[in-house]
Design a protein around this motif. Sequence first.
Motif, PDB file in Angstrom:
ATOM      1  N   ARG A  29      17.225 -19.839 -17.148  1.00  7.14           N
ATOM      2  CA  ARG A  29      18.385 -20.163 -16.221  1.00  7.14           C
ATOM      3  C   ARG A  29      18.202 -19.944 -14.976  1.00  7.14           C
ATOM      4  O   ARG A  29      18.678 -20.592 -14.164  1.00  7.14           O
ATOM      5  N   ALA A  30      17.353 -18.781 -14.441  1.00  8.48           N
ATOM      6  CA  ALA A  30      17.019 -18.322 -13.263  1.00  8.48           C
ATOM      7  C   ALA A  30      16.142 -19.539 -12.784  1.00  8.48           C
ATOM      8  O   ALA A  30      16.375 -19.660 -11.398  1.00  8.48           O
ATOM      9  N   GLN A  31      15.165 -20.077 -13.427  1.00 14.04           N
ATOM     10  CA  GLN A  31      14.600 -21.261 -12.806  1.00 14.04           C
ATOM     11  C   GLN A  31      15.187 -22.386 -12.637  1.00 14.04           C
ATOM     12  O   GLN A  31      15.163 -23.083 -11.594  1.00 14.04           O
ATOM     13  N   TRP A  32      16.352 -22.680 -13.545  1.00 19.48           N
ATOM     14  CA  TRP A  32      17.106 -23.727 -13.229  1.00 19.48           C
ATOM     15  C   TRP A  32      17.807 -23.491 -12.138  1.00 19.48           C
ATOM     16  O   TRP A  32      18.179 -24.418 -11.061  1.00 19.48           O
ATOM     17  N   ASP A  33      18.431 -22.406 -11.599  1.00 23.07           N
ATOM     18  CA  ASP A  33      19.348 -21.962 -10.505  1.00 23.07           C
ATOM     19  C   ASP A  33      18.479 -22.193  -9.512  1.00 23.07           C
ATOM     20  O   ASP A  33      19.072 -22.576  -8.249  1.00 23.07           O
ATOM     21  N   GLU A  34      17.112 -21.826  -9.574  1.00 24.89           N
ATOM     22  CA  GLU A  34      16.351 -21.584  -8.215  1.00 24.89           C
ATOM     23  C   GLU A  34      16.024 -23.174  -7.996  1.00 24.89           C
ATOM     24  O   GLU A  34      16.004 -23.679  -6.859  1.00 24.89           O
ATOM     25  N   GLU A  35      15.784 -24.109  -8.775  1.00 20.32           N
ATOM     26  CA  GLU A  35      15.490 -25.436  -8.742  1.00 20.32           C
ATOM     27  C   GLU A  35      17.130 -26.021  -8.113  1.00 20.32           C
ATOM     28  O   GLU A  35      16.785 -26.999  -7.169  1.00 20.32           O
ATOM     29  N   GLU A  36      17.777 -25.772  -8.611  1.00 23.07           N
ATOM     30  CA  GLU A  36      19.257 -26.360  -7.969  1.00 23.07           C
ATOM     31  C   GLU A  36      19.484 -25.802  -6.632  1.00 23.07           C
ATOM     32  O   GLU A  36      19.851 -26.663  -5.901  1.00 23.07           O
ATOM     33  N   ARG A  37      19.368 -24.628  -6.436  1.00 23.81           N
ATOM     34  CA  ARG A  37      19.522 -24.124  -4.908  1.00 23.81           C
ATOM     35  C   ARG A  37      18.623 -24.989  -3.922  1.00 23.81           C
ATOM     36  O   ARG A  37      18.840 -25.067  -2.865  1.00 23.81           O
ATOM     37  N   LYS A  38      16.980 -25.171  -4.456  1.00 25.98           N
ATOM     38  CA  LYS A  38      16.270 -25.979  -3.578  1.00 25.98           C
ATOM     39  C   LYS A  38      16.744 -27.187  -3.279  1.00 25.98           C
ATOM     40  O   LYS A  38      16.582 -27.816  -2.219  1.00 25.98           O
ATOM     41  N   TYR A  39      17.473 -27.780  -4.474  1.00 26.16           N
ATOM     42  CA  TYR A  39      17.732 -29.287  -4.198  1.00 26.16           C
ATOM     43  C   TYR A  39      19.025 -29.273  -3.362  1.00 26.16           C
ATOM     44  O   TYR A  39      19.051 -30.178  -2.622  1.00 26.16           O
ATOM     45  N   LEU A  40      20.087 -28.288  -3.383  1.00 24.49           N
ATOM     46  CA  LEU A  40      21.057 -28.314  -2.631  1.00 24.49           C
ATOM     47  C   LEU A  40      20.685 -28.072  -1.099  1.00 24.49           C
ATOM     48  O   LEU A  40      21.111 -28.584   0.048  1.00 24.49           O
ATOM     49  N   ASP A  41      19.718 -26.991  -1.120  1.00 25.95           N
ATOM     50  CA  ASP A  41      19.272 -26.896   0.384  1.00 25.95           C
ATOM     51  C   ASP A  41      18.591 -28.065   1.028  1.00 25.95           C
ATOM     52  O   ASP A  41      18.901 -28.401   2.187  1.00 25.95           O
ATOM     53  N   SER A  42      17.865 -28.830   0.290  1.00 27.37           N
ATOM     54  CA  SER A  42      17.283 -30.012   0.742  1.00 27.37           C
ATOM     55  C   SER A  42      18.167 -31.128   1.208  1.00 27.37           C
ATOM     56  O   SER A  42      18.312 -31.748   2.052  1.00 27.37           O
ATOM     57  N   ALA A  43      19.176 -31.378   0.198  1.00 23.54           N
ATOM     58  CA  ALA A  43      20.234 -32.277   0.479  1.00 23.54           C
ATOM     59  C   ALA A  43      21.125 -31.970   1.622  1.00 23.54           C
ATOM     60  O   ALA A  43      21.418 -33.035   2.529  1.00 23.54           O
ATOM     61  N   CYS A  44      21.115 -30.824   1.887  1.00 19.58           N
ATOM     62  CA  CYS A  44      22.445 -30.388   2.965  1.00 19.58           C
ATOM     63  C   CYS A  44      21.513 -30.473   4.139  1.00 19.58           C
ATOM     64  O   CYS A  44      22.160 -30.877   5.188  1.00 19.58           O
ATOM     65  N   GLN A  45      20.318 -30.237   4.237  1.00 25.75           N
ATOM     66  CA  GLN A  45      19.481 -30.292   5.537  1.00 25.75           C
ATOM     67  C   GLN A  45      19.549 -31.771   5.759  1.00 25.75           C
ATOM     68  O   GLN A  45      19.670 -32.417   6.940  1.00 25.75           O
ATOM     69  N   SER A  46      19.142 -32.684   4.743  1.00 25.89           N
ATOM     70  CA  SER A  46      19.129 -34.053   5.039  1.00 25.89           C
ATOM     71  C   SER A  46      20.474 -34.683   5.581  1.00 25.89           C
ATOM     72  O   SER A  46      20.604 -35.396   6.550  1.00 25.89           O
TER      73      SER A  46
END
Length: 260
Positions: A29-46
Amino acid sequence: MKNKRFENKSGSFYQIKSDTVSVEDSIQRAQWDEEERKYLDSACQSETEKANLDIKKNKLVYFHYFGMVEQYNGDAEMTELLKKYNIEVDSAFTSCTVPYHLQNCYAQIMRKEIDRKFGPNFIDSLREVSKLEYVKKNPNKIYRFEECDWVSRYPGDKEYNDFFKNSQDHFWRNTKYPSGFEFRKDKDLYSYMGANFILYKTGKISDIKVDISFQNKKNYQYSSYFINQLKKFVQNTKWIPATSAGIKVNSEMDLTIHFK
């Protein structure tokens, strides 16, 4: 017959097995949360970069939100008003499971620019105008209770919250408990009855429906009496019509009465 020689060992084994699975699940779950956070960070930056580029091109976009947010009447009217200021309109979904600062980043940047260019009260002022236009266009609509202005519809009230206390107090002034009624004990849940009806802008009412719920089943023998009393109370009260944008409107009404 249980084999005591292996009983404790077996329990210990399964406990270790369970703990191992639990730890593995937590890591996953921690790995999934970290992957989701990275995706959201990237999407927000774009989205942020795109919004800033569009702003440089003099493009502004206002967003109507849906999902876990307050809903407004008059979105169509709001859209027409915004067009006069060369502001485009789009929509966006708001989720309760995604951090606010990481969702709808394009829309957030656009809103900040609109506020900067036109002032912090610009959108709110247009909202009031659009709401007013909506009400005028829909004179016969029956509004939900929460769609109306926050003013009491009970006569004599000074504040909105007075409605809940005053309506109950006045109901019980003219309603007596039957001699055989069994009152609530200290730890019992409350019994209640509720009336739903339509309150028209003329002050008239219709479609009265009453539901009643007793924790003590013996009190159901008095249901007809209490239901009739509540219907009379609703019919005899000089209700104050609801308003929306300050204009009288037809509305749904809910009234709850609790028993002792």
